[in-house]
Design an enzyme around this catalytic site. Structure first.
Site, PDB file in Angstrom:
ATOM      1  N   GLU A 246      24.349  45.252  -6.416  1.00 52.22           N
ATOM      2  CA  GLU A 246      24.691  46.665  -6.270  1.00 52.22           C
ATOM      3  C   GLU A 246      25.763  46.951  -7.297  1.00 52.22           C
ATOM      4  O   GLU A 246      26.892  46.480  -7.173  1.00 52.22           O
ATOM      5  CB  GLU A 246      25.171  46.957  -4.852  1.00 52.22           C
ATOM      6  N   CYS A 280      31.256  53.952  -6.037  1.00 48.84           N
ATOM      7  CA  CYS A 280      30.050  53.921  -6.872  1.00 48.84           C
ATOM      8  C   CYS A 280      29.071  55.006  -6.472  1.00 48.84           C
ATOM      9  O   CYS A 280      28.254  55.439  -7.286  1.00 48.84           O
ATOM     10  CB  CYS A 280      29.391  52.553  -6.806  1.00 48.84           C
TER      11      CYS A 280
END
Length: 529
Positions: A246, A280
């Site tokens: 990720e 993010c």
């Protein structure tokens, strides 16, 4: 997630953890001796074999104990995360502590259903006697390397998925937040797991990741920067170790002309400035229809100036704390300076706390930007929100998709049906309508994105599946003496197989019947006599 160099100071075998908002030393954590690495992994393998024999219901009981520990120590956990990372107490509670408690419940209650063996019948008449069962077996020992921006909720969710799937866990938290790693140890200890099933290694990230591969972990879950993710993937290729990555996000927000501008401005302020922009999945680019552009900018500017910026405290009297690392703050400052030098305009900023030792950067709203600027192309990972107008939805889609990262996105409109249709055209692992930056807290939906946002998914049924390896168990209830294609082979067997093609794809019903007449007698004779 842009995980830059951390401010921690390593002296000998100690990792020191300063408060990024004040510079005060929070504590020191001894590094794990490297000579202990091999025994940690060996013990994990032994414990995993015992753990894998437990039922899902038995595993769930351990998660309930962890959940209760989180509930009973929520204030202390929120304070520790806030002091370690620089985010506010409220941020720590709502984006870290609460999601962890919710995750204990969801994975504990749903893993058995998600990972239950699946019976599958024959896919064709040719396999009429065959039956299959797909089982989801534990991987074995799972390695987790987690970042500093969500030091509790990111690794803990993955820990729970791994445990409920029957795995052992070896964790490496970010060097900037080692005390949160120790808090995770305490939560796990409250769960009373078998000795060695969970381990937390403190030390050099590069050395720990190498040790994970050298000691044969069965999968690596990494959350962090794109460059580091690529390095780990290359390293994993040497041993064909699977990875789940990720990585970065440059997430767009599209405000259509019929949007509720009050909600959109409020949502942008939250999703762009929360955690000092170090998310993010936060808003990093805003595209607003030209007819409502000026009004939206005015609203967001007002909210930007009104934000209370300072050192987080128990009174929750500030809205934004500090950034976590000095180097990340410098990255943000550089991107902003380059944009201004290229013609960008700073419309509004929050009032900072003044001089001090913290890594503070004001919440900043910027206009007059374009995609030639680094600010619009590379992950900023800080409290900067650039806004651009657009004329048509086609233009908005093109701008939103003009990035190699596609973690999340949002569309703001009063017409939910149209928003859902437009979402089909937007790249992203998550596209939200009239909201942003919250689905990571939803244990039941997958998290992750394509392109340079990573590989694989965590959370939800998809995350549980990532923690397993499929195994097919197949059997035949017809109990024939031999299969048609076994030895000895002859022309009649060949002709039967050749005619079977018309059973699978007949030109007509008559074609099917004619093929069946030619195939079935040979099958019976060859298989049973």
């Amino acid at each position: 997630m842009n995980q830059a160099v951390t401010p921690n100071v390593r002296t000998g075998k100690i990792t020191a953890a300063p408060n990024p908002a004040t510079g005060a030393l929070l504590g020191e954590v001894p590094n794990t001796p490297e000579e202990d690495y091999a025994s940690i992994f060996n013990q994990a393998r032994r414990a995993q074999k015992i753990w894998a024999q437990k039922s899902f219901a038995q595993r769930h009981k351990h998660l309930i104990k962890m959940r209760n520990h989180i509930r009973d120590n929520a204030d202390d956990l929120a304070r520790l995360i806030s002091d370690s990372n620089g985010k506010t107490r409220m941020d720590a509670l709502i984006t870290e502590v609460l999601p962890c408690q919710l995750a204990c419940d969801w994975y504990g209650k749903n893993a058995a259903k998600v990972l239950a063996p699946e019976r599958r019948g024959p896919s064709s008449l040719l396999w009429v006697g065959k039956r299959s069962e797909v089982r989801h077996e534990p991987l074995g020992v799972v390695g987790i390397i987690s970042p500093w921006n969500y030091p509790l909720s990111i690794p803990f969710g993955e820990i729970l998925m791994g445990l409920m799937a029957g795995n052992a866990i070896v964790l490496k938290v970010a060097a900037a937040t080692p005390l949160v790693g120790k808090a995770i140890e305490e939560i796990i200890a409250a769960g009373e797991l078998p000795d060695g099933l969970f381990s937390h290694i403190v030390g050099s990230g590069g050395r720990v990741s190498t040790a994970m591969f050298e000691n044969g972990i069965d999968k690596l879950f990494f959350t962090g920067s794109v460059p580091t993710g690529k390095q780990l993937m290359a390293q994993a290729a040497e041993t064909l170790t699977p990875v789940s990555l990720e990585l970065g996000g440059k997430d767009p927000m599209i405000v259509l002309k019929d949007a509720d501008l009050e909600r959109a401005a409020n949502g942008a302020a939250w999703a762009g400035y929360q955690n000092a922009g170090q998310s993010c999945g936060g808003v990093e680019r805003i595209y607003v229809h030209e007819s409502v552009y000026d009004r939206f900018v005015t609203l967001l500017a007002d909210r930007t100036r009104a934000l209370r910026h300072g050192v987080p405290n128990d009174e929750c009297s500030v809205d934004i704390g500090s950034m976590t690392t000095a180097s990340q703050r410098l990255t943000v400052e550089k991107q902003l300076a380059e944009a201004v030098a290229s013609g960008a305009t700073i419309v509004a900023q929050s009032e900072g706390p003044g001089h001090g030792d913290g890594h503070f950067h004001p919440a900043t709203l910027v206009t007059d930007v374009d995609h030639a600027m680094t600010l619009m192309r590379e992950e900023t990972f800080g409290p900067i929100m650039p806004v651009m107008p657009f004329r048509t939805e086609d233009e908005a889609v093109e701008l939103a998709n003009d990035s190699p990262m596609a973690l999340t996105a949002s569309i703001w409109t009063r017409d939910t049906r149209h928003g859902k249709q437009l979402a089909n055209r937007i790249k992203g692992g998550v596209v939200a309508i009239n909201d942003h930056l919250y689905t990571h807290a939803m244990s039941d939906v997958p998290w992750g994105g394509p392109g340079e946002s990573g590989i694989g998914r965590t959370h939800g049924p998809e995350g549980l599946m990532e923690m397993t390896k499929p195994k097919v168990v197949n059997w035949d209830w017809l109990k024939a003496k031999r299969n048609l294609w076994w030895y000895p082979q002859d022309r009649s067997s060949y002709n039967a197989i050749r005619n079977a093609l018309y059973l699978v794809a007949p030109r007509s019903p008559f074609d099917f019947l004619r093929a069946a007449v030619k195939v079935l007698p040979v099958m019976i004779r060859k298989m049973y006599f």
